[in-house]
Design a protein around this motif. Structure first.
Motif, PDB file in Angstrom:
ATOM      1  N   GLU A  55      52.106  -9.357   5.056  1.00  0.00           N
ATOM      2  CA  GLU A  55      51.295  -8.142   4.948  1.00  0.00           C
ATOM      3  C   GLU A  55      50.529  -7.979   6.254  1.00  0.00           C
ATOM      4  O   GLU A  55      50.008  -8.938   6.817  1.00  0.00           O
ATOM      5  CB  GLU A  55      50.327  -8.260   3.776  1.00  0.00           C
ATOM      6  N   ARG A  56      50.505  -6.760   6.758  1.00  0.00           N
ATOM      7  CA  ARG A  56      49.822  -6.487   8.022  1.00  0.00           C
ATOM      8  C   ARG A  56      48.364  -6.138   7.748  1.00  0.00           C
ATOM      9  O   ARG A  56      48.055  -5.256   6.952  1.00  0.00           O
ATOM     10  CB  ARG A  56      50.503  -5.341   8.765  1.00  0.00           C
ATOM     11  N   ARG A  57      47.501  -6.862   8.429  1.00  0.00           N
ATOM     12  CA  ARG A  57      46.078  -6.549   8.329  1.00  0.00           C
ATOM     13  C   ARG A  57      45.793  -5.375   9.244  1.00  0.00           C
ATOM     14  O   ARG A  57      46.243  -5.347  10.382  1.00  0.00           O
ATOM     15  CB  ARG A  57      45.231  -7.735   8.772  1.00  0.00           C
ATOM     16  N   GLU A  58      45.041  -4.442   8.751  1.00  0.00           N
ATOM     17  CA  GLU A  58      44.679  -3.298   9.568  1.00  0.00           C
ATOM     18  C   GLU A  58      43.185  -3.346   9.848  1.00  0.00           C
ATOM     19  O   GLU A  58      42.394  -3.778   9.009  1.00  0.00           O
ATOM     20  CB  GLU A  58      45.055  -2.011   8.856  1.00  0.00           C
ATOM     21  N   ILE A  60      39.772  -1.913   9.851  1.00  0.00           N
ATOM     22  CA  ILE A  60      39.142  -0.823   9.102  1.00  0.00           C
ATOM     23  C   ILE A  60      37.770  -0.464   9.658  1.00  0.00           C
ATOM     24  O   ILE A  60      37.180   0.529   9.264  1.00  0.00           O
ATOM     25  CB  ILE A  60      39.040  -1.139   7.596  1.00  0.00           C
ATOM     26  N   TYR A  91      38.770  -6.432   9.161  1.00  0.00           N
ATOM     27  CA  TYR A  91      40.150  -6.168   8.768  1.00  0.00           C
ATOM     28  C   TYR A  91      40.245  -5.785   7.293  1.00  0.00           C
ATOM     29  O   TYR A  91      39.321  -6.028   6.510  1.00  0.00           O
ATOM     30  CB  TYR A  91      41.014  -7.405   9.026  1.00  0.00           C
ATOM     31  N   SER A  92      41.384  -5.226   6.927  1.00  0.00           N
ATOM     32  CA  SER A  92      41.609  -4.751   5.561  1.00  0.00           C
ATOM     33  C   SER A  92      41.567  -5.869   4.528  1.00  0.00           C
ATOM     34  O   SER A  92      41.338  -5.608   3.349  1.00  0.00           O
ATOM     35  CB  SER A  92      42.956  -4.013   5.471  1.00  0.00           C
ATOM     36  N   ASP A  93      41.758  -7.123   4.930  1.00  0.00           N
ATOM     37  CA  ASP A  93      41.675  -8.235   3.976  1.00  0.00           C
ATOM     38  C   ASP A  93      40.252  -8.774   3.841  1.00  0.00           C
ATOM     39  O   ASP A  93      40.015  -9.750   3.156  1.00  0.00           O
ATOM     40  CB  ASP A  93      42.646  -9.358   4.355  1.00  0.00           C
ATOM     41  N   GLY A  94      39.288  -8.142   4.543  1.00  0.00           N
ATOM     42  CA  GLY A  94      37.893  -8.540   4.445  1.00  0.00           C
ATOM     43  C   GLY A  94      37.428  -9.490   5.526  1.00  0.00           C
ATOM     44  O   GLY A  94      36.239  -9.744   5.658  1.00  0.00           O
TER      45      GLY A  94
END
Length: 137
Positions: A55-58, A60, A91-94
């Motif tokens: 999964e690609r972290r974006e 944010i 990042y999108s994963d926090g």
């Protein structure tokens, strides 16, 4: 083909030994990741140097450094040096990653596995946990 609705990426090692990524564009009918590679859609596993699909972290957001410092331990030296954290990449994963600058003023997210730590100058000094008291290094 099924369009990639969740950001994912193919991780591979190029011929110079550098780890790089390309985005997953779709999933084929058998469930394999498909990426654009040298002008054509190919299964991720057929890309030279393929390592994994993840999964690609974006990014944010980016927030100010807030007075935090990053301390670097230089290999083979006892002395360390500290720089202010310029900002934090969120990042999108926090995960939040500090942004540091080099001697030329270039800013970069710290992703190195080198010896470094982040601290705030106003924080209480490190003290051993109760289970560590009485232990000698």
């Amino acid at each position: 083909m099924i369009p990639a609705s969740v950001p994912a990426e193919v991780v591979y090692t190029n011929r110079h030994g550098v780890t790089q990524t390309v985005p997953v564009h779709a999933w084929d009918d058998d469930g394999y990741a498909v990426a654009l590679w040298r002008g054509a859609l190919q299964r991720a596993q057929s890309i030279e140097g393929f390592k994994e699909v993840r999964e690609r972290r974006e990014i944010i957001g980016v927030v100010p450094g807030g007075g935090w410092m990053i301390e670097w331990q230089v290999d083979g030296e006892e002395a360390a040096f500290a720089d202010p954290v310029v900002a934090w990449v969120v990042y999108s994963d926090g995960q939040a990653v500090p942004i540091d600058t080099d001697s030329a003023g270039e800013a970069f997210p710290v992703t190195s596995s080198s010896d470094w730590r982040v601290y705030h100058p106003d924080a209480a000094p490190h003290s051993p946990a109760p289970s560590d008291e009485g232990k000698h290094a």
